[in-house]
Design a protein around this motif. Structure first.
Motif, PDB file in Angstrom:
ATOM      1  N   THR A  24     -16.660   3.204  89.406  1.00 37.43           N
ATOM      2  CA  THR A  24     -17.326   4.101  90.354  1.00 37.43           C
ATOM      3  C   THR A  24     -16.778   3.912  91.756  1.00 37.43           C
ATOM      4  OG1 THR A  24     -19.312   3.990  88.998  1.00 37.43           O
ATOM      5  CG2 THR A  24     -19.578   4.811  91.240  1.00 37.43           C
ATOM      6  N   ALA A  25     -16.562   2.656  92.159  1.00 35.94           N
ATOM      7  CA  ALA A  25     -16.018   2.389  93.496  1.00 35.94           C
ATOM      8  C   ALA A  25     -14.579   2.895  93.602  1.00 35.94           C
ATOM      9  CB  ALA A  25     -16.061   0.897  93.800  1.00 35.94           C
ATOM     10  N   GLY A  26     -13.803   2.720  92.540  1.00 37.33           N
ATOM     11  CA  GLY A  26     -12.424   3.208  92.539  1.00 37.33           C
ATOM     12  C   GLY A  26     -12.355   4.722  92.565  1.00 37.33           C
ATOM     13  N   PHE A  27     -13.256   5.358  91.829  1.00 35.15           N
ATOM     14  CA  PHE A  27     -13.304   6.821  91.813  1.00 35.15           C
ATOM     15  C   PHE A  27     -13.634   7.365  93.198  1.00 35.15           C
ATOM     16  CE2 PHE A  27     -15.377  10.912  91.005  1.00 35.15           C
ATOM     17  CZ  PHE A  27     -14.395  11.534  90.243  1.00 35.15           C
ATOM     18  N   ALA A  28     -14.517   6.694  93.908  1.00 43.03           N
ATOM     19  CA  ALA A  28     -14.868   7.115  95.264  1.00 43.03           C
ATOM     20  C   ALA A  28     -13.696   6.925  96.230  1.00 43.03           C
ATOM     21  CB  ALA A  28     -16.085   6.346  95.761  1.00 43.03           C
ATOM     22  N   ALA A  29     -12.774   6.010  95.907  1.00 43.78           N
ATOM     23  CA  ALA A  29     -11.627   5.746  96.783  1.00 43.78           C
ATOM     24  C   ALA A  29     -10.542   6.802  96.661  1.00 43.78           C
ATOM     25  CB  ALA A  29     -11.040   4.373  96.476  1.00 43.78           C
ATOM     26  N   ILE A  30     -10.612   7.648  95.647  1.00 44.76           N
ATOM     27  CA  ILE A  30      -9.618   8.717  95.506  1.00 44.76           C
ATOM     28  C   ILE A  30      -9.913   9.776  96.555  1.00 44.76           C
ATOM     29  CG2 ILE A  30      -8.704  10.491  93.973  1.00 44.76           C
ATOM     30  CD1 ILE A  30      -9.510   8.690  91.637  1.00 44.76           C
ATOM     31  N   SER A  31      -8.985   9.965  97.452  1.00 44.38           N
ATOM     32  CA  SER A  31      -9.183  10.855  98.586  1.00 44.38           C
ATOM     33  C   SER A  31      -9.087  12.317  98.160  1.00 44.38           C
ATOM     34  CB  SER A  31      -8.125  10.561  99.649  1.00 44.38           C
ATOM     35  OG  SER A  31      -8.263  11.447 100.720  1.00 44.38           O
ATOM     36  N   THR A  32      -9.934  13.138  98.771  1.00 44.30           N
ATOM     37  CA  THR A  32      -9.896  14.573  98.507  1.00 44.30           C
ATOM     38  C   THR A  32      -9.327  15.334  99.704  1.00 44.30           C
ATOM     39  OG1 THR A  32     -12.182  14.789  99.240  1.00 44.30           O
ATOM     40  CG2 THR A  32     -11.804  14.524  96.870  1.00 44.30           C
ATOM     41  N   ASN A  61     -17.902  14.281  88.446  1.00 43.93           N
ATOM     42  CA  ASN A  61     -17.265  13.163  87.761  1.00 43.93           C
ATOM     43  C   ASN A  61     -15.746  13.320  87.586  1.00 43.93           C
ATOM     44  OD1 ASN A  61     -19.715  11.838  87.407  1.00 43.93           O
ATOM     45  ND2 ASN A  61     -20.149  13.002  85.545  1.00 43.93           N
ATOM     46  N   THR A  62     -15.176  14.383  88.126  1.00 44.77           N
ATOM     47  CA  THR A  62     -13.743  14.632  87.940  1.00 44.77           C
ATOM     48  C   THR A  62     -13.098  15.061  89.254  1.00 44.77           C
ATOM     49  OG1 THR A  62     -14.200  15.386  85.685  1.00 44.77           O
ATOM     50  CG2 THR A  62     -12.057  15.935  86.589  1.00 44.77           C
ATOM     51  N   SER A  72     -11.144  11.288  85.716  1.00 49.96           N
ATOM     52  CA  SER A  72     -12.587  11.296  85.455  1.00 49.96           C
ATOM     53  C   SER A  72     -13.172   9.911  85.627  1.00 49.96           C
ATOM     54  CB  SER A  72     -12.871  11.783  84.035  1.00 49.96           C
ATOM     55  OG  SER A  72     -12.438  13.106  83.883  1.00 49.96           O
ATOM     56  N   LYS A  73     -14.376   9.886  86.159  1.00 53.80           N
ATOM     57  CA  LYS A  73     -15.089   8.634  86.358  1.00 53.80           C
ATOM     58  C   LYS A  73     -15.706   8.191  85.037  1.00 53.80           C
ATOM     59  CE  LYS A  73     -18.746   9.011  88.823  1.00 53.80           C
ATOM     60  NZ  LYS A  73     -19.762   9.072  89.892  1.00 53.80           N
TER      61      LYS A  73
END
Length: 136
Positions: free
Chosen positions: A69-77, A107-108, A133-134
């Motif tokens: 979850t923390a890594g998924f949040a680190a993916i910049s948009t 989630n994606t 995907s998370k």
């Protein structure tokens, strides 16, 4: 009275030699041009391969973030640009990398990477994208 020309004289005249030399010169120039063209195509293909490897490396870095979850949040948009210097054959080439992230669902996320470079005054680019995907 004229003396008959001997039909068994052997060898080239100067004019025949010059014509043969011109034909040989054109043949050698055509061969050199084909070698130059082959080297240019080889370099273009090598640069394209390195550009694809740069795009793959950037996507692999983004994919490695996405498991938690923390890594998924680190993916910049947001759109980010960077310059990567990559070793190609005996020198270094600069590749301009544009990374665009966007949320598809909660989630994606989608990550698009465009790698651009220049060779002989021409601009080339390679694009790659992935969905991350998370894990829930």
């Amino acid at each position: 009275m004229t003396t008959p020309v001997s039909s068994d004289s052997k060898g080239f005249t100067l004019l025949e030699f010059l014509v043969a030399l011109v034909i040989l010169t054109f043949g050698i120039l055509a061969l050199l041009q084909s070698v130059n063209l082959a080297i240019s195509h080889n370099m273009t293909n090598q640069l394209r391969l390195e550009g694809a490897m740069v795009a793959d490396s950037v996507l692999a870095t983004e994919l490695s973030k996405g498991g938690t979850t923390a890594g998924f949040a680190a993916i910049s948009t947001v759109t980010s640009k960077l310059l990567i210097s990559q070793k190609v054959m005996n020198g270094f080439r600069n590749y301009s990398v544009t990374k665009v992230g966007s949320s598809v669902t909660d989630n994606t996320k989608r990550v698009d990477v465009v790698v651009a470079w220049r060779y002989k005054k021409d601009r080339f680019q390679h694009g790659a994208s992935t969905l991350i995907s998370k894990i829930q």
